[in-house]
Enzyme design. Structure first.
Site, PDB file in Angstrom:
ATOM      1  N   ASP A 101      -3.860 -10.477  -6.577  1.00 59.61           N
ATOM      2  CA  ASP A 101      -2.551 -10.350  -5.949  1.00 59.61           C
ATOM      3  C   ASP A 101      -1.472 -10.816  -6.940  1.00 59.61           C
ATOM      4  OD1 ASP A 101      -1.239  -9.859  -3.123  1.00 59.61           O
ATOM      5  OD2 ASP A 101      -0.454 -11.799  -3.756  1.00 59.61           O
ATOM      6  N   TYR A 150       7.511  -4.641   3.186  1.00 61.81           N
ATOM      7  CA  TYR A 150       7.438  -6.112   3.202  1.00 61.81           C
ATOM      8  C   TYR A 150       8.103  -6.764   1.999  1.00 61.81           C
ATOM      9  CZ  TYR A 150       3.557  -6.299  -0.212  1.00 61.81           C
ATOM     10  OH  TYR A 150       2.800  -6.215  -1.339  1.00 61.81           O
ATOM     11  N   TYR A 231       8.392 -12.803  -5.233  1.00 64.14           N
ATOM     12  CA  TYR A 231       8.939 -11.488  -4.885  1.00 64.14           C
ATOM     13  C   TYR A 231      10.417 -11.402  -5.245  1.00 64.14           C
ATOM     14  CZ  TYR A 231       4.691 -11.019  -2.047  1.00 64.14           C
ATOM     15  OH  TYR A 231       3.390 -10.965  -1.617  1.00 64.14           O
ATOM     16  N   HIS A 296      -7.890  -6.242   1.019  1.00 63.61           N
ATOM     17  CA  HIS A 296      -7.114  -6.863  -0.055  1.00 63.61           C
ATOM     18  C   HIS A 296      -7.680  -8.189  -0.557  1.00 63.61           C
ATOM     19  CE1 HIS A 296      -3.600  -7.668  -2.493  1.00 63.61           C
ATOM     20  NE2 HIS A 296      -3.362  -8.795  -1.857  1.00 63.61           N
TER      21      HIS A 296
END
Length: 317
Positions: A101, A150, A231, A296
């Site tokens: 990730d 998201y 992010y 995931h």
């Protein structure tokens, strides 16, 4: 688990918590969102039993590592700087690197910036995306998937935090970890990340209430801002990495992904991986493994298989 050692080191201006077990060649594990060093518990125990020194930090912003408040402190240069300083503090010239990730994204950056410190990389879930010279990532994602995507929903400081605060933390962790949506994750505000509180969540066999509570306890202490700041630094990373446009990943690589992973099922990714384009940017890519029926959080869902895949690759070096 009780044999895993925990320590705090001062690296690159922050206090970093690491978990460590084993002796031998070093393997450095990088977790993603919303996770901790704990995501790698299975692989650490497996590889340490095979003669490796396994090291898993709580990355900047997570767990028992410091949480700088602003997104500008979460660029790839900060994170890779932390990790280079960590290797220095541990007296390691090189290590094997394993990512998942956001940890996978930072592993790619690590190999881009400092390939001299990495023997080989086993990356999971997120492919290497070469920098586009013309398009910033967040506006591109917004144009492609909309405002409910998201990553777009995470951009405004404080907004996602407020929404998360309205949901029981353990429930939120469960929603993230057991998500099996094979495609872009779009979450309208009226639905929310917690979903309906009346919906009963049944845990899969690979995730226990005890595991969930490890995550929930830490995120209740630290909040989610640290993780969300990765992010929020995406466009800043794009601006700062302009000098690396077109640079290839020049370390030996094995890539592992689940066929139900939302990243693998994002439009264009399968073609990118299997058409040879991925290998054009990662020329020393030696293996691609697509695990069937896996989503995931691959290293927790299929711990034995992932541990074996890592071992099979790094033992060659």
């Amino acid at each position: 688990m009780e044999k895993i050692l925990h320590k705090n080191l001062y690296v690159n201006g922050i206090n970093m918590h690491i978990a460590e077990i084993g002796e031998g060649p070093a393997v450095l594990f990088l977790h993603g969102f919303p996770e901790l060093w704990y995501s790698w518990r299975h692989q650490m125990l497996s590889l340490s039993s095979k003669g490796y020194r396994t090291i898993a930090p709580d990355l900047r912003g997570y767990g028992d590592t410091d949480v700088p408040p602003y997104a500008t402190s979460y660029t790839a240069f900060h994170i890779v700087g932390d990790l280079v300083a960590l290797l220095d503090a541990l007296g390691l010239d090189q290590a094997f690197l394993v990512g998942h990730d956001w940890g996978a994204v930072m592993a790619w950056y690590f190999c881009l910036f400092r390939p001299d410190r990495i023997k080989a990389l086993v990356n999971t879930s997120v492919v290497f995306h070469p920098r586009s010279p013309s398009r910033k990532p967040v506006p591109s994602l917004r144009a492609r998937f909309g405002d409910d995507y998201y990553i777009c929903r995470f951009q405004e400081p404080g907004e996602a935090e407020e929404e998360f605060a309205r949901v029981d933390t353990a429930r939120l962790i469960k929603k993230f970890l057991i998500c099996r949506q094979a495609g872009p994750l779009c979450v309208p505000k009226e639905v929310g990340f917690g979903g309906s509180p009346d919906t009963i969540i049944t845990l899969p066999s690979w995730l226990s209430e005890e595991d969930v509570n490890v995550y929930a306890t830490k995120f209740e202490q630290t909040g989610f801002t640290g993780g969300l700041n990765y992010y929020r630094a995406m466009d800043l990373n794009w601006e700062l990495t302009a000098p690396w446009t077109g640079v290839q990943i020049k370390v030996p690589v094995k890539f592992i992904v689940g066929d139900l992973d939302l990243t693998y099922n994002t439009a264009g990714v399968k073609e990118y991986i299997h058409s040879g384009t991925f290998k054009k940017f990662v020329p020393f890519l030696q293996e691609v493994v697509v695990m069937e029926g896996v989503a995931h959080f691959i290293q927790q869902e299929k711990p034995e298989e992932v541990s074996q895949h890592i071992f099979d690759f790094i033992q060659k070096f």
